[in-house]
Design a protein around this motif. Structure first.
Motif, PDB file in Angstrom:
ATOM      1  N   LEU A 131       0.832  -1.199   0.000  1.00  0.00           N
ATOM      2  CA  LEU A 131       0.000   0.000   0.000  1.00  0.00           C
ATOM      3  C   LEU A 131       0.872   1.256   0.000  1.00  0.00           C
ATOM      4  O   LEU A 131       0.581   2.220  -0.721  1.00  0.00           O
ATOM      5  N   ALA A 132       1.927   1.250   0.791  1.00  0.00           N
ATOM      6  CA  ALA A 132       2.834   2.396   0.818  1.00  0.00           C
ATOM      7  C   ALA A 132       3.511   2.591  -0.533  1.00  0.00           C
ATOM      8  O   ALA A 132       3.713   3.725  -0.981  1.00  0.00           O
ATOM      9  N   LYS A 133       3.851   1.494  -1.187  1.00  0.00           N
ATOM     10  CA  LYS A 133       4.465   1.572  -2.514  1.00  0.00           C
ATOM     11  C   LYS A 133       3.505   2.221  -3.507  1.00  0.00           C
ATOM     12  O   LYS A 133       3.894   3.088  -4.304  1.00  0.00           O
ATOM     13  N   LEU A 134       2.243   1.803  -3.472  1.00  0.00           N
ATOM     14  CA  LEU A 134       1.242   2.387  -4.361  1.00  0.00           C
ATOM     15  C   LEU A 134       1.068   3.872  -4.073  1.00  0.00           C
ATOM     16  O   LEU A 134       1.002   4.691  -5.007  1.00  0.00           O
ATOM     17  N   TYR A 135       1.017   4.241  -2.796  1.00  0.00           N
ATOM     18  CA  TYR A 135       0.836   5.651  -2.431  1.00  0.00           C
ATOM     19  C   TYR A 135       2.001   6.494  -2.943  1.00  0.00           C
ATOM     20  O   TYR A 135       1.811   7.591  -3.476  1.00  0.00           O
ATOM     21  N   THR A 136       3.209   5.965  -2.820  1.00  0.00           N
ATOM     22  CA  THR A 136       4.383   6.676  -3.325  1.00  0.00           C
ATOM     23  C   THR A 136       4.330   6.806  -4.839  1.00  0.00           C
ATOM     24  O   THR A 136       4.634   7.871  -5.402  1.00  0.00           O
ATOM     25  N   GLU A 137       3.940   5.731  -5.515  1.00  0.00           N
ATOM     26  CA  GLU A 137       3.838   5.765  -6.981  1.00  0.00           C
ATOM     27  C   GLU A 137       2.794   6.776  -7.441  1.00  0.00           C
ATOM     28  O   GLU A 137       2.918   7.351  -8.538  1.00  0.00           O
ATOM     29  N   MET A 138       1.789   7.024  -6.619  1.00  0.00           N
ATOM     30  CA  MET A 138       0.751   7.991  -6.953  1.00  0.00           C
ATOM     31  C   MET A 138       1.170   9.422  -6.625  1.00  0.00           C
ATOM     32  O   MET A 138       0.400  10.356  -6.878  1.00  0.00           O
ATOM     33  N   GLY A 139       2.364   9.577  -6.051  1.00  0.00           N
ATOM     34  CA  GLY A 139       2.853  10.918  -5.737  1.00  0.00           C
ATOM     35  C   GLY A 139       2.765  11.304  -4.280  1.00  0.00           C
ATOM     36  O   GLY A 139       3.116  12.432  -3.912  1.00  0.00           O
TER      37      GLY A 139
END
Length: 290
Positions: free
Chosen positions: A185-193
């Protein structure tokens, strides 16, 4: 790199072990064959075992959890958890006073103030639209695709909320079932900016905590610590970043890719391809901890 068949082949070179739990000592349901016995034998010879886990739970919670799974307390000396490192940061105000808890109800203990802080920041759990930050201990549903949270993450990113990740693991295998962890989830949040803050492996805070827990028992230099783990992105990258010797467990997350059968050794050709692909450069490799 040396492929070994038993921890005892190299353990006398190291006064201490930093040992990952999930995938190395247990599979989320039961101890893995030979792992507990290997750690018990190592401790009987005078070695110190610090369990270093990306669990979002505090140390006492992990101790209770692994006891229920069947890992006895004579298999280790102390525990350093990602949850303990992240809790200290949260109660120091890393993501504000009002936080949205992204995680299952059984992680409620994460919000108990740690005893080591004399003046913790008051933390209030609130809905996302009232939050100053996000505390992620894991997905609400570990089988759901992380992308299901894109609408909430978009709203949070737009407001500039930081996400505190209490468990950088991407996936774990619970028995035969693979589940998503907070790190996905943290990886996705980072990828989203968005901005994600990490405290478990491979990041330094959890190793600092593990060294403090070790120093309370015995003074050991980094050269005398052997890290043991199965996660390329977490355990291996962390050990390599901390300049610790690494015993890589090929029969964990990479069992299929390395051709490691249960209780067996990896296929050398498949292992070398997997290590090259993941960038892992271990000191030793073993199929399973035994």
């Amino acid at each position: 790199m040396q492929i070994i068949s038993a921890l005892s082949e190299v353990s006398d070179r190291y006064p201490a072990l930093f040992v990952d739990l999930w995938g190395c000592v247990h599979d989320g349901l039961k101890p893995l064959p030979g792992a507990v016995e290997a750690l018990q034998a190592y401790r009987a010879g005078g070695g110190v075992v610090i369990l270093v886990t990306n669990s979002p739970r505090p140390r006492a919670g992990v101790a209770a959890q692994i006891e229920d799974i069947g890992v006895p307390d004579d298999a280790y000396d102390n525990i350093a958890t990602s949850g303990d490192s992240a809790r200290v940061a949260m109660f120091d105000g890393a993501v504000g006073n009002k936080v949205w808890h992204l995680g299952p109800d059984h992680d409620a203990g994460f919000f108990d103030p740690p005893a080591i802080l004399s003046n913790p920041t008051p933390i209030e759990r609130v809905p996302l639209d009232q939050a100053e930050g996000i505390v992620c201990t894991g997905p609400f549903d570990p089988l759901a695709d992380p992308s299901d949270l894109r609408p909430q993450f978009l709203a949070a990113k737009t407001r500039g909320l930081k996400l505190l990740c209490a468990n950088p693991d991407i996936v774990v295998d619970r028995g035969e079932r693979r589940e998503w962890c907070a790190g996905a989830l943290a990886k996705l949040y980072t990828e989203m900016g968005g901005e994600s803050l990490y405290f478990g492996k491979p990041h330094p805070p959890i190793y600092d905590l593990a060294r403090r827990r070790l120093a309370a028992i015995k003074e050991v230099s980094d050269a005398g610590i052997l890290a043991i783990g199965d996660g390329p992105v977490t355990d291996a990258s962390g050990a390599m970043g901390e300049n610790l010797d690494l015993l890589f467990i090929s029969g964990g997350l990479g069992a299929v890719e390395t051709g490691t059968a249960p209780g067996g050794d990896p296929d050398p050709t498949k292992l070398n391809a997997y290590l090259a692909q993941t960038g892992v450069s271990p000191t030793y490799v073993i199929g399973t901890l035994r």
